[in-house]
Design a protein around this motif. Structure first.
Motif, PDB file in Angstrom:
ATOM      1  N   LEU A  60       0.510  -1.456   0.375  1.00 13.05           N
ATOM      2  CA  LEU A  60       0.326  -0.018   0.115  1.00 13.05           C
ATOM      3  C   LEU A  60       1.062   0.991  -0.120  1.00 13.05           C
ATOM      4  O   LEU A  60       1.321   1.439   1.076  1.00 13.05           O
ATOM      5  CB  LEU A  60      -1.082  -0.185   1.763  1.00 13.05           C
ATOM      6  CG  LEU A  60      -1.550   1.211   1.414  1.00 13.05           C
ATOM      7  CD1 LEU A  60      -2.883   0.744   0.469  1.00 13.05           C
ATOM      8  CD2 LEU A  60      -2.780   1.051   2.749  1.00 13.05           C
ATOM      9  N   LYS A  61       0.790   1.922  -0.988  1.00 14.21           N
ATOM     10  CA  LYS A  61       1.887   3.098  -1.354  1.00 14.21           C
ATOM     11  C   LYS A  61       1.275   4.284  -0.911  1.00 14.21           C
ATOM     12  O   LYS A  61      -0.077   4.727  -1.443  1.00 14.21           O
ATOM     13  CB  LYS A  61       1.995   2.698  -2.626  1.00 14.21           C
ATOM     14  CG  LYS A  61       3.284   2.591  -2.803  1.00 14.21           C
ATOM     15  CD  LYS A  61       4.430   2.531  -4.633  1.00 14.21           C
ATOM     16  CE  LYS A  61       5.097   1.883  -4.418  1.00 14.21           C
ATOM     17  NZ  LYS A  61       4.907   0.541  -5.605  1.00 14.21           N
ATOM     18  N   SER A 109      -6.014 -15.154  10.823  1.00 18.39           N
ATOM     19  CA  SER A 109      -6.574 -15.959   9.836  1.00 18.39           C
ATOM     20  C   SER A 109      -7.385 -15.310   9.079  1.00 18.39           C
ATOM     21  O   SER A 109      -8.512 -14.540   9.717  1.00 18.39           O
ATOM     22  CB  SER A 109      -7.220 -16.922   9.831  1.00 18.39           C
ATOM     23  OG  SER A 109      -5.719 -18.367  10.608  1.00 18.39           O
ATOM     24  N   ALA A 110      -8.240 -15.800   7.383  1.00 21.89           N
ATOM     25  CA  ALA A 110      -8.835 -15.295   6.823  1.00 21.89           C
ATOM     26  C   ALA A 110      -9.440 -15.798   6.028  1.00 21.89           C
ATOM     27  O   ALA A 110      -8.788 -17.149   5.675  1.00 21.89           O
ATOM     28  CB  ALA A 110      -7.886 -13.672   5.951  1.00 21.89           C
ATOM     29  N   SER A 111     -10.633 -15.311   5.158  1.00 24.14           N
ATOM     30  CA  SER A 111     -10.643 -16.385   4.679  1.00 24.14           C
ATOM     31  C   SER A 111     -10.988 -16.674   3.341  1.00 24.14           C
ATOM     32  O   SER A 111      -9.445 -15.532   2.969  1.00 24.14           O
ATOM     33  CB  SER A 111     -12.588 -15.816   4.467  1.00 24.14           C
ATOM     34  OG  SER A 111     -12.757 -14.693   4.076  1.00 24.14           O
ATOM     35  N   HIS A 112     -12.034 -16.916   2.222  1.00 22.39           N
ATOM     36  CA  HIS A 112     -11.301 -17.001   0.718  1.00 22.39           C
ATOM     37  C   HIS A 112     -10.993 -15.992   0.287  1.00 22.39           C
ATOM     38  O   HIS A 112     -11.052 -15.754  -1.425  1.00 22.39           O
ATOM     39  CB  HIS A 112     -11.169 -18.372  -0.277  1.00 22.39           C
ATOM     40  CG  HIS A 112     -11.346 -19.543   0.600  1.00 22.39           C
ATOM     41  ND1 HIS A 112     -10.212 -20.053   0.063  1.00 22.39           N
ATOM     42  CD2 HIS A 112     -12.020 -20.245   1.692  1.00 22.39           C
ATOM     43  CE1 HIS A 112      -9.324 -21.453   0.745  1.00 22.39           C
ATOM     44  NE2 HIS A 112     -10.675 -21.282   1.869  1.00 22.39           N
ATOM     45  N   SER A 113     -11.887 -15.197   0.870  1.00 22.42           N
ATOM     46  CA  SER A 113     -12.285 -13.840  -0.134  1.00 22.42           C
ATOM     47  C   SER A 113     -10.944 -12.483  -0.188  1.00 22.42           C
ATOM     48  O   SER A 113     -11.482 -11.786   0.004  1.00 22.42           O
ATOM     49  CB  SER A 113     -13.091 -12.902   0.372  1.00 22.42           C
ATOM     50  OG  SER A 113     -13.561 -13.050   1.457  1.00 22.42           O
ATOM     51  N   ASN A 119      -7.363  -6.148  -2.724  1.00 21.10           N
ATOM     52  CA  ASN A 119      -7.964  -4.952  -3.443  1.00 21.10           C
ATOM     53  C   ASN A 119      -8.843  -3.677  -3.129  1.00 21.10           C
ATOM     54  O   ASN A 119      -8.392  -2.699  -3.601  1.00 21.10           O
ATOM     55  CB  ASN A 119      -8.355  -5.821  -4.559  1.00 21.10           C
ATOM     56  CG  ASN A 119      -7.613  -6.525  -5.637  1.00 21.10           C
ATOM     57  OD1 ASN A 119      -5.598  -6.448  -5.371  1.00 21.10           O
ATOM     58  ND2 ASN A 119      -7.384  -7.319  -6.008  1.00 21.10           N
ATOM     59  N   GLU A 120      -9.471  -3.858  -3.009  1.00 20.68           N
ATOM     60  CA  GLU A 120     -11.068  -3.252  -2.058  1.00 20.68           C
ATOM     61  C   GLU A 120     -10.136  -2.057  -1.261  1.00 20.68           C
ATOM     62  O   GLU A 120     -10.723  -1.018  -1.664  1.00 20.68           O
ATOM     63  CB  GLU A 120     -12.765  -3.269  -2.205  1.00 20.68           C
ATOM     64  CG  GLU A 120     -12.845  -4.879  -3.108  1.00 20.68           C
ATOM     65  CD  GLU A 120     -13.523  -4.067  -4.428  1.00 20.68           C
ATOM     66  OE1 GLU A 120     -13.954  -2.402  -4.114  1.00 20.68           O
ATOM     67  OE2 GLU A 120     -13.470  -4.756  -5.112  1.00 20.68           O
ATOM     68  N   ARG A 124      -2.155  -3.628  -3.553  1.00 19.74           N
ATOM     69  CA  ARG A 124      -2.170  -3.438  -4.714  1.00 19.74           C
ATOM     70  C   ARG A 124      -0.788  -4.946  -4.678  1.00 19.74           C
ATOM     71  O   ARG A 124       0.104  -4.558  -3.911  1.00 19.74           O
ATOM     72  CB  ARG A 124      -1.033  -2.715  -5.827  1.00 19.74           C
ATOM     73  CG  ARG A 124      -2.060  -0.777  -5.863  1.00 19.74           C
ATOM     74  CD  ARG A 124      -3.270  -2.074  -6.687  1.00 19.74           C
ATOM     75  NE  ARG A 124      -4.392  -1.120  -6.968  1.00 19.74           N
ATOM     76  CZ  ARG A 124      -5.513  -1.495  -7.032  1.00 19.74           C
ATOM     77  NH1 ARG A 124      -5.904  -2.649  -6.516  1.00 19.74           N
ATOM     78  NH2 ARG A 124      -6.497  -0.693  -7.243  1.00 19.74           N
ATOM     79  N   MET A 125      -1.112  -5.698  -6.103  1.00 17.20           N
ATOM     80  CA  MET A 125      -0.202  -6.888  -5.250  1.00 17.20           C
ATOM     81  C   MET A 125       1.094  -6.634  -5.730  1.00 17.20           C
ATOM     82  O   MET A 125       1.349  -5.887  -7.077  1.00 17.20           O
ATOM     83  CB  MET A 125      -0.995  -7.702  -6.305  1.00 17.20           C
ATOM     84  CG  MET A 125       0.147  -9.591  -5.992  1.00 17.20           C
ATOM     85  SD  MET A 125      -0.412 -11.059  -6.972  1.00 17.20           S
ATOM     86  CE  MET A 125       0.218 -10.685  -8.075  1.00 17.20           C
TER      87      MET A 125
END
Lengths: 209, 643
Positions: A60-61, A109-113, A119-120, A124-125
Motif C-alpha cells: 500500500l503506497k 486467519s482470513a477467509s478465501h475472499s 484489492n478493494e 496492490r499485489m
C-alpha cells in the motif's frame, strides 16, 4: 439508550503483541536429504509434514516513503484451510548480541475472499511466489525448509519456475515481547545443525538495493 | 607449405656423462668423470709390458693388447725378463704381472701334460671307508636338528594364536564399553557434550511440557579388578540418573468411605515389592526405565495438583503433600497419591491401614498414564501443523474460528474444557456407581427368591458408561412371564432405566432409589404374571391396573391389582400385590355355593344363582406351591371344574 460501556484503549498483550524471532540459512539441493534426516532426528517425533503454499505480497503506497507490506498466504495442498495474513514490522534494533532477528509480527486467519478485500482496500499485489517443502517443529520452534518458485503468469500457480538450486531454511519462534531466552534456545538449536547449514540473522533492510 | 604450422624440433646434445642413478624427484646423478690420474691409469693398463724400455728405440711402439692370458701363445714364456734396477713407478706392477705370468704358464704346462697323458697320468686317491662317521647316523642327526627347529617355530606360532583367542573370549565376556554403548544408543537418546556423554530420558520429544530436564550421564565402569573373577552381572557401562528420579514410583488411586478425621492426610506410604527384572535386561535399562516412570508419575501428579488448585468446583479438592483428595459423591472420598520410594530406606513399619487387596483401582491408575500420553500425542499431532506454513501452531479448527465467524459457544466446544483431574473423577464416579449397582442387584437377588432377578452385564463398556439388562422372572414360567425387562444404562452420576414398554426412568446415584425401583418392579411382575397365566389357562382378564389408587398407600412405588374370571364365569380371582404390603388374593364364588345367603323374595329364578357372589380370602402362605405363579396356577386349576 446508552451505549454499552466499551473500552477504547487499544488491546495489548495476549496474542496481539507477538514478536517473531527468525534465523535463516540455505542448503543446496544435494544436501537436502541429509538436512531432512538430521531435522527428523532433532525435532519432535512426528510424521514429516510437507506443504505447498502460494504467497502474495501486497503493497500500500502512501504519501510517505515506505510502503505498507502485507503478506497473504494460502495452502495449495489443503484447499479448505483458511488464508493467512501476516504483517511483519521492522526488525528491532536491539543490542548486537541478540542472536536472532526480532520483529513485530501479526498473524490473522482470513477467509478465501482475502485478495478481493485487499484489492478493494487499495493494496496492490507486488509479487507472488510458490513455496513448497517441509515443516518441522520442536516445542515452540518451527523449522521450515522450502523451495521458492516464481509464478510466471500471475494467478496461475501451475506454471512455476524455480528461483534457485537451493532450499531456504528458516528457524522461527513466535513469542510475546520481552522473552530473550528464546533466542538462546534458537542459537543452541542452530549450533546442532552447524556443519550442514549455517543459520544466521539476515537483516532484510540490508538486502534491498 | 605455408599453411602447415611449423613443426618444432628439439635438439638435445648427447649425454657426455653417463647417468648413474635417477632419483625419485627426477634429479639425475652422473658418473663423475675420471680425474687426470685415473685417466692415466686407464691408459697405462693398455700398455704392453712385454716390450722392454730399452727397446723403445728399435722396436715398434708398444701396441695395446688384450689381457686374456689363457689365449696367449707360449711364445710369451720365452720372452726374457729384463730386470731394470732403476725404480720406476711401474716396477712393482711389472713384477707382479711377471709372477702371475709364471704361475699361469706352469698351470698351462701341467694341464697340457695331463691332457696328453704321455709323460704323466693322474690317479684318483682311494678313500678309506672306515674313516669318519657313517652317513646314515649323520643324516639322522641333521634331520633331528632341523625338525627340532621347525617344531619350535610351529609351537611358538601356536602359542601366539592361543593367547589371542583367549583374549578375544575375555573381551567378549567383558562386553566392552563400546558395544554396550551401542546397545544403549539403540534404545535411548544420547548426545555428546564436551567429553561427557549425556542422555535424555524425559518425554519432551514425545510432546510433554514438563519442565524437568531428564538428563542422565553415561559413565564407564572402571573399578574392575581384572585378576579376580569378573562377577556375573558386571556391566562396563553405568548410568547416573538425576537424584530426584531415583527409586521407583507409582500412582495410587483409591475410593474409601470418608475418613472421619483428616489428621493423617498425606501419609500414604504403602509400597509393594519391586517387580523382578527380566533375565537378560541390562541393569542400566532397568534403571532408566524406572527413572522414566518416576518422571511420568511426577508429571501426572503435578498436572493433577495444578488442576485441583485452579479449577473451581462445588466441593474443593484437597492437596496435601503427595495426596489429592476429592469427593465424588457425598460420604465418599477419592484419593490419588504419588508413592515414591527411593529404594534405600527400609519400609516404614506399622502403617496404620492394612493394605486391602481391592483398595487400589488399577484401572484408573492405568488410565491416568494413558490420558497423559494422549495429551502428549495430541500436542504432536499433525492437526497442529499449520497450512499455510507461515501460520502459527495451533489446532486447525481454531484457525477457522475467525473466517467462519464462530460464536462463543462453538469456540468453547472446540477447546478442551476438561482437565485430567476432572476426567479421572468422572471415571471414578462411574466405576463406583457401577460397582454399587451391581452390589444392589446382587443383594436383591440373594435375598428375594420369588420373582427371580437376573442381570446380564454387557461386555463392551465405555469409561463413562456401562449397561446391564435386568430380567425379573418366575422360576419355571420364564417363557410366559417375561414382561419385566429393564435396560439399565449406568452413567457418571445417573442411572437411566428403559422399560420394555418404552418408559424411561432416570434414577440418581442413591442406592436406595434403585433398590426401591427394583422392588416395585418385582411386585408388578407378579401381577403381570397372573395376566399372562390367565391367557394360558383360558381365564379372562376382567380388570388390570398397574397403580391402584385404593387400599393402603405403599411407601415404595404403587400396588397393582388384577381380576381374572374363569372360563365358565363361575369363579373370579382378584390379586392385589404391593411391594410393601405383599400380595392379597381373593376368590369370588358363585352364589349357589354360598350357603348362608338368605333367600331373597325378589329374585326367585335359579339362574341367578350362577352369578358370582361373595369374596373369600385365600391363605396364600398356606397354599401349596413353590412360588407365586405356581400357586396361582394351582388355584386356577382347582377352580376349573373338570367336565
Amino acid at each position: 439508550m446508552e451505549a454499552p460501556p466499551v473500552s477504547v484503549m487499544p488491546v495489548t498483550g495476549g496474542s496481539i503483541n507477538m514478536m517473531e524471532y527468525l534465523l535463516q540459512g540455505s542448503v543446496l539441493d544435494q544436501a537436502l536429504e541429509s538436512l531432512l534426516h538430521r531435522l527428523r532426528g532433532l525435532c519432535d517425533n512426528m510424521e514429516p509434514e510437507t506443504f505447498t503454499d502460494h504467497e502474495l505480497v501486497y503493497l500500500l503506497k502512501g504519501q510517505q516513503g515506505n510502503p505498507f507490506i502485507l503478506r497473504a498466504r494460502h495452502s495449495l495442498s489443503h484447499l479448505a484451510a483458511p488464508w493467512h495474513l501476516r504483517y511483519l514490522g521492522q526488525p528491532e534494533v536491539g543490542d548486537k548480541s541478540r542472536h536472532a532477528l526480532v520483529r513485530n509480527c501479526l498473524d490473522v486467519s482470513a477467509s478465501h475472499s482475502l485478495p478481493d478485500v485487499l484489492n478493494e482496500m487499495g493494496f496492490r499485489m507486488d509479487h507472488e511466489f510458490v513455496a513448497n517443502g517441509h515443516v518441522f517443529r520442536r516445542g515452540a520452534l518451527k523449522v521450515v525448509v522450502s523451495k521458492l518458485s516464481r509464478v510466471l503468469v500471475p494467478g496461475n500457480t501451475e506454471n512455476t519456475e524455480r528461483l534457485s538450486l537451493s532450499y531456504l531454511v528458516e528457524l522461527s519462534v513466535l513469542a510475546p515481547a520481552g522473552q530473550d531466552t528464546v533466542s538462546e534456545d534458537m542459537r543452541s538449536f542452530a549450533e546442532q545443525l552447524k556443519p550442514l547449514v549455517h543459520l544466521e540473522k539476515i537483516d532484510p533492510s540490508k538486502q534491498r538495493h | 607449405m605455408s599453411g602447415v604450422p611449423a613443426v618444432q624440433v628439439s635438439i638435445e646434445s648427447s649425454c657426455e656423462k653417463q647417468v648413474q642413478e635417477v632419483a625419485l624427484d627426477g634429479t639425475e646423478t652422473y658418473v663423475p668423470p675420471l680425474s687426470m690420474s685415473q685417466n692415466l691409469a686407464k691408459l697405462a693398463e693398455r700398455i704392453d709390458f712385454g716390450q722392454g724400455s730399452d727397446s723403445e728405440g728399435d722396436e715398434a711402439p708398444a701396441e695395446p693388447r688384450d689381457r686374456d692370458w689363457l689365449k696367449q701363445e707360449p711364445e710369451e714364456e720365452e720372452g726374457t725378463v729384463k730386470f731394470q734396477p732403476s725404480l720406476w713407478p711401474w716396477d712393482s706392477v711389472r713384477n707382479n704381472l711377471r709372477s702371475a705370468l709364471t704361475e699361469m704358464c706352469v698351470l698351462y704346462d701341467v694341464l697340457s701334460v695331463v691332457k696328453v697323458k704321455r709323460y704323466m697320468a693322474l690317479d684318483p686317491v682311494s678313500q678309506d671307508p672306515s674313516a669318519g662317521k657313517s652317513p646314515q647316523v649323520f643324516q639322522l642327526m641333521s634331520k633331528k636338528k632341523s625338525l627340532a627347529t621347525a617344531a619350535q617355530l610351529l609351537l611358538k606360532g601356536a602359542e601366539k594364536l592361543n593367547k589371542s583367542v583367549a583374549e578375544n573370549l575375555e573381551n567378549r565376556r567383558q562386553r566392552d564399553f563400546n558395544s554396550e554403548l551401542l546397545r544403549l544408543r539403540s534404545q535411548w537418546k544420547l548426545r555428546k557434550v564436551g567429553d561427557k556423554i549425556l542422555g535424555d530420558l524425559s518425554y519432551r520429544s514425545a510432546g510433554s511440557l514438563f519442565p524437568h530436564q531428564g538428563t542422565f550421564e553415561v559413565i564407564k565402569n572402571t573399578d574392575i579388578d581384572l585378576d579376580k573373577k569378573i562377577p556375573e552381572d558386571y556391566c562396563p557401562l553405568d548410568v547416573q540418573i538425576p537424584s530426584d528420579l531415583e527409586g521407583s514410583a507409582y500412582l495410587k488411586v483409591s475410593i474409601q468411605k470418608q475418613a472421619p478425621d483428616i489428621g493423617d492426610l498425606g501419609t500414604v506410604n504403602l509400597f509393594r515389592r519391586q517387580p523382578k527384572t527380566k533375565a537378560g535386561t541390562q541393569p542400566w535399562h532397568v534403571k532408566l526405565e524406572a527413572a522414566q516412570n518416576v518422571l511420568l508419575c511426577k508429571e501426572i501428579f503435578a498436572q493433577l495438583s495444578r488442576e485441583a488448585v485452579q479449577i473451581k468446583s462445588q466441593i474443593p479438592h484437597i492437596v496435601v503433600k503427595n495426596q489429592i483428595i476429592s469427593q465424588p459423591f457425598p460420604g465418599l472420598q477419592l484419593s490419588i497419591s504419588l508413592c515414591h520410594s527411593t529404594g534405600d530406606k527400609k519400609p516404614v513399619k506399622g502403617s496404620p491401614e492394612r493394605p486391602r487387596p481391592d483398595d487400589h483401582l488399577y484401572v484408573l491408575e492405568h488410565n491416568l498414564h494413558q490420558l497423559m500420553r494422549e495429551f502428549h500425542k495430541q500436542r504432536l499431532s499433525s492437526v497442529v501443523m499449520p497450512h499455510p506454513a507461515s501460520a502459527p501452531f495451533g489446532h486447525k479448527r481454531m484457525r477457522l474460528a475467525g473466517p467462519q465467524a464462530y460464536d462463543k459457544a462453538e469456540i468453547s466446544s472446540l477447546q478442551q474444557t476438561q482437565g485430567l483431574l476432572e476426567k479421572i473423577i468422572k471415571q471414578a464416579k462411574h466405576i463406583f456407581l457401577r460397582s454399587r449397582t451391581a452390589r444392589t442387584i446382587d443383594s436383591l437377588a440373594s435375598h428375594i427368591e420369588d420373582p427371580q432377578i437376573q442381570a446380564h452385564w454387557s461386555n463392551i463398556n465405555d469409561v463413562y458408561e456401562s449397561s446391564v439388562k435386568v430380567l425379573i422372572t418366575s422360576q419355571g414360567y420364564e417363557q410366559i412371564c417375561k414382561s419385566i425387562q429393564l435396560q439399565l444404562n449406568i452413567g457418571v452420576e445417573q442411572i437411566r432405566v428403559v422399560h420394555r414398554d418404552g418408559r424411561v426412568v432416570t434414577l440418581s446415584h442413591q442406592e436406595q432409589e434403585l433398590q426401591d425401583f427394583l422392588l416395585s418392579q418385582m411386585s408388578q411382575h407378579q401381577v403381570h404374571a397372573v395376566q399372562q397365566l390367565a391367557k394360558v389357562m383360558g381365564w379372562h382378564v376382567l380388570s388390570f391396573s398397574n397403580h391402584v389408587g385404593l387400599g393402603p398407600v405403599e411407601s415404595i412405588g404403587n400396588a397393582s391389582a388384577i381380576t381374572v374370571a374363569s372360563a365358565n364365569g363361575e369363579y373370579a380371582i382378584s390379586v392385589r400385590n404391593g411391594p410393601e404390603s405383599g400380595c392379597k388374593v381373593l376368590v369370588q364364588f358363585p352364589r349357589s355355593q354360598n350357603k348362608d345367603q338368605p333367600k331373597s323374595e325378589v329374585v326367585q329364578d335359579t339362574k341367578w344363582t350362577h352369578l358370582r357372589g361373595a369374596y373369600k380370602e385365600v391363605h396364600w402362605s398356606k397354599m401349596e406351591g413353590r412360588n407365586f405363579v405356581y400357586k396361582m396356577e394351582l388355584l386356577m386349576a382347582a377352580l376349573t371344574p373338570c367336565p
